[in-house]
Design a protein around this motif. Structure first.
Motif, PDB file in Angstrom:
ATOM      1  N   CYS A 127       0.835  -1.203   0.000  1.00 24.71           N
ATOM      2  CA  CYS A 127       0.000   0.000   0.000  1.00 24.71           C
ATOM      3  C   CYS A 127       0.867   1.248   0.000  1.00 24.71           C
ATOM      4  CB  CYS A 127      -0.930  -0.016   1.212  1.00 24.71           C
ATOM      5  SG  CYS A 127      -1.984   1.444   1.351  1.00 24.71           S
ATOM      6  N   MET A 128       1.860   1.274   0.890  1.00 26.14           N
ATOM      7  CA  MET A 128       2.752   2.433   0.963  1.00 26.14           C
ATOM      8  C   MET A 128       3.546   2.590  -0.323  1.00 26.14           C
ATOM      9  SD  MET A 128       2.039   3.944   3.667  1.00 26.14           S
ATOM     10  CE  MET A 128       3.217   5.183   3.169  1.00 26.14           C
ATOM     11  N   TYR A 129       4.011   1.490  -0.866  1.00 18.12           N
ATOM     12  CA  TYR A 129       4.767   1.536  -2.117  1.00 18.12           C
ATOM     13  C   TYR A 129       3.921   2.147  -3.237  1.00 18.12           C
ATOM     14  CZ  TYR A 129       7.178  -0.069  -6.329  1.00 18.12           C
ATOM     15  OH  TYR A 129       7.789  -0.122  -7.557  1.00 18.12           O
ATOM     16  N   ASN A 130       2.667   1.714  -3.322  1.00 17.06           N
ATOM     17  CA  ASN A 130       1.780   2.227  -4.374  1.00 17.06           C
ATOM     18  C   ASN A 130       1.584   3.737  -4.253  1.00 17.06           C
ATOM     19  OD1 ASN A 130       1.458  -0.382  -5.282  1.00 17.06           O
ATOM     20  ND2 ASN A 130      -0.516  -0.700  -4.295  1.00 17.06           N
ATOM     21  N   ILE A 131       1.369   4.198  -3.018  1.00 18.48           N
ATOM     22  CA  ILE A 131       1.114   5.629  -2.818  1.00 18.48           C
ATOM     23  C   ILE A 131       2.381   6.446  -3.072  1.00 18.48           C
ATOM     24  CG2 ILE A 131       0.285   7.395  -1.208  1.00 18.48           C
ATOM     25  CD1 ILE A 131      -1.065   5.150   0.385  1.00 18.48           C
ATOM     26  N   VAL A 132       3.497   6.003  -2.492  1.00 16.15           N
ATOM     27  CA  VAL A 132       4.746   6.767  -2.586  1.00 16.15           C
ATOM     28  C   VAL A 132       5.236   6.890  -4.031  1.00 16.15           C
ATOM     29  CG1 VAL A 132       7.206   6.691  -1.992  1.00 16.15           C
ATOM     30  CG2 VAL A 132       5.487   6.308  -0.225  1.00 16.15           C
ATOM     31  N   CYS A 191       2.430  12.610  -1.014  1.00 20.96           N
ATOM     32  CA  CYS A 191       2.407  11.802   0.215  1.00 20.96           C
ATOM     33  C   CYS A 191       3.780  11.710   0.870  1.00 20.96           C
ATOM     34  CB  CYS A 191       1.873  10.406  -0.077  1.00 20.96           C
ATOM     35  SG  CYS A 191       3.118   9.294  -0.757  1.00 20.96           S
ATOM     36  N   TRP A 192       4.816  12.199   0.198  1.00 15.23           N
ATOM     37  CA  TRP A 192       6.169  12.006   0.730  1.00 15.23           C
ATOM     38  C   TRP A 192       6.356  12.636   2.112  1.00 15.23           C
ATOM     39  CZ3 TRP A 192       9.685  13.082  -4.174  1.00 15.23           C
ATOM     40  CH2 TRP A 192       9.447  12.061  -5.116  1.00 15.23           C
ATOM     41  N   VAL A 193       5.928  13.891   2.261  1.00 16.12           N
ATOM     42  CA  VAL A 193       6.098  14.571   3.551  1.00 16.12           C
ATOM     43  C   VAL A 193       5.304  13.884   4.662  1.00 16.12           C
ATOM     44  CG1 VAL A 193       5.691  16.721   4.819  1.00 16.12           C
ATOM     45  CG2 VAL A 193       6.709  16.795   2.527  1.00 16.12           C
ATOM     46  N   PRO A 194       3.990  13.599   4.448  1.00 15.93           N
ATOM     47  CA  PRO A 194       3.257  12.877   5.494  1.00 15.93           C
ATOM     48  C   PRO A 194       3.866  11.514   5.813  1.00 15.93           C
ATOM     49  CG  PRO A 194       1.727  13.813   3.902  1.00 15.93           C
ATOM     50  CD  PRO A 194       3.101  13.991   3.337  1.00 15.93           C
ATOM     51  N   ALA A 195       4.415  10.845   4.805  1.00 12.49           N
ATOM     52  CA  ALA A 195       5.020   9.533   5.038  1.00 12.49           C
ATOM     53  C   ALA A 195       6.260   9.654   5.932  1.00 12.49           C
ATOM     54  CB  ALA A 195       5.393   8.882   3.710  1.00 12.49           C
ATOM     55  N   VAL A 196       7.102  10.635   5.656  1.00 17.10           N
ATOM     56  CA  VAL A 196       8.304  10.845   6.468  1.00 17.10           C
ATOM     57  C   VAL A 196       7.913  11.273   7.887  1.00 17.10           C
ATOM     58  CG1 VAL A 196      10.371  12.268   6.775  1.00 17.10           C
ATOM     59  CG2 VAL A 196       9.788  11.376   4.506  1.00 17.10           C
ATOM     60  N   ASN A 197       6.935  12.164   7.974  1.00 15.97           N
ATOM     61  CA  ASN A 197       6.484  12.632   9.292  1.00 15.97           C
ATOM     62  C   ASN A 197       5.843  11.527  10.113  1.00 15.97           C
ATOM     63  OD1 ASN A 197       7.384  15.212   8.741  1.00 15.97           O
ATOM     64  ND2 ASN A 197       5.378  15.976   8.088  1.00 15.97           N
ATOM     65  N   SER A 198       5.344  10.507   9.440  1.00 12.87           N
ATOM     66  CA  SER A 198       4.716   9.370  10.129  1.00 12.87           C
ATOM     67  C   SER A 198       5.718   8.277  10.483  1.00 12.87           C
ATOM     68  CB  SER A 198       3.589   8.783   9.261  1.00 12.87           C
ATOM     69  OG  SER A 198       2.584   9.739   9.024  1.00 12.87           O
ATOM     70  N   GLU A 199       7.000   8.574  10.313  1.00  9.37           N
ATOM     71  CA  GLU A 199       8.080   7.647  10.688  1.00  9.37           C
ATOM     72  C   GLU A 199       8.155   6.419   9.787  1.00  9.37           C
ATOM     73  OE1 GLU A 199      10.282   8.522  12.857  1.00  9.37           O
ATOM     74  OE2 GLU A 199       9.221  10.298  13.595  1.00  9.37           O
TER      75      GLU A 199
END
Length: 228
Positions: free
Chosen positions: A187-192, A198-206
C-alpha cells in the motif's frame, strides 16, 4: 417481528447463489443499508442493536457476490452502513464492516467509495482490531492505493491519524504477521511511487524508521526488496 425477519434474510444471504436474482429484484442491498442507517424512508420500528448486527452480517454475506456487491457500492450510504455496524463495538460487527469494504474495494466500480467514510473507517478498524479485521482493512487500503481517485484521501493525516500512519503502525508492530505487513508495505509503495504529495506525510509518520526495522528483522526476500 423485525428481528425475526432480519434473521430470515440473513439465513437466505448465507445461500446467496441460490437467491441472487431474487435478492437483486427486491433491492435487498439498498434495504439493508437503509435499515442499518435508520433512513427515514424505512417506516416502522427502528433497528435495534440485534437488527443492525444482522443487517451487517447480511451485507457482508452479499458483498461476496459480484452482482450484489455492485448494488452495494453504487449506494451512496454503503460506507455509512459499514460505520453504523462498526459502531456496535463488537469483534463480529467490526469484522463484518471490514469484510464488506475489502470485497467492495476489489470491484472496478470501487471508485464510487472515494471521499466517503470508507478510508477513515478502515483507519479506525486498524486501530481497534482484532487482527483478523486489521488484515481485511489493510488489504482494502492496498486495493484502494491502486486507484488514483483515492490518493488524496489516503495521503490525508489529521491529528496523527490517517491511512499512512495506520500502515506504518502495522509495519512497526513486532508481532504482526508478515503477510499483513507485506500488504501494508505494498500500500505504501503504491502511494509513494504514484503520488508525490504523500512524501512529507510519510516521512512525518516515521515510515523511514519502520522500513529500517523491517530490513533489520528476519523476513522474506519480497518484503526486504520492497522495503528497500
Amino acid at each position: 417481528l423485525l428481528e425475526l425477519c432480519m434473521r430470515t434474510v440473513y439465513n437466505i444471504t448465507c445461500e446467496t447463489k441460490s437467491y441472487v436474482n431474487k435478492l437483486k429484484d427486491l433491492k435487498i442491498a439498498n434495504i439493508l443499508i437503509a435499515r442499518v442507517t435508520l433512513s427515514p424512508l424505512i417506516l416502522g420500528a427502528k433497528a435495534t442493536t440485534a437488527v443492525k448486527l444482522m443487517c451487517g452480517m447480511s451485507i457482508a454475506n452479499i458483498s461476496f457476490d459480484t452482482d450484489l456487491a455492485e448494488e452495494l457500492v453504487f449506494d451512496k450510504k454503503v460506507s455509512d452502513a459499514c460505520r453504523a455496524v462498526f459502531a456496535l463495538n463488537g469483534d463480529e460487527a467490526t469484522y463484518c464492516a471490514a469484510v464488506t469494504l475489502v470485497n467492495l474495494s476489489r470491484l472496478d466500480s470501487a471508485k464510487n467509495l472515494a471521499d466517503s467514510h470508507a478510508i477513515p473507517l478502515l483507519v479506525e478498524i486498524i486501530a481497534k482490531g482484532p487482527v483478523a479485521s486489521i488484515q481485511m482493512a489493510i488489504v482494502a487500503l492496498c486495493n484502494f492505493s491502486m486507484i488514483p481517485v483515492f490518493y488524496d484521501q489516503l495521503t490525508e493525516v489529521k491529528n496523527g491519524k490517517g491511512a499512512i500512519p495506520s500502515c506504518v503502525s502495522v509495519l512497526s508492530a513486532p508481532a504482526m504477521h508478515e503477510k499483513i505487513k507485506q500488504d501494508a508495505l505494498q500500500c505504501m509503495y503504491n502511494i509513494v511511487t504514484n503520488h508525490h504529495e504523500c512524501w512529507v506525510p510519510a516521512v512525518n509518520s516515521e515510515l523511514i524508521a519502520a522500513l529500517a526495522k523491517l530490513l533489520k528483522a528476519p523476513g522474506s526476500t519480497d518484503v526486504h526488496n520492497m522495503a528497500t
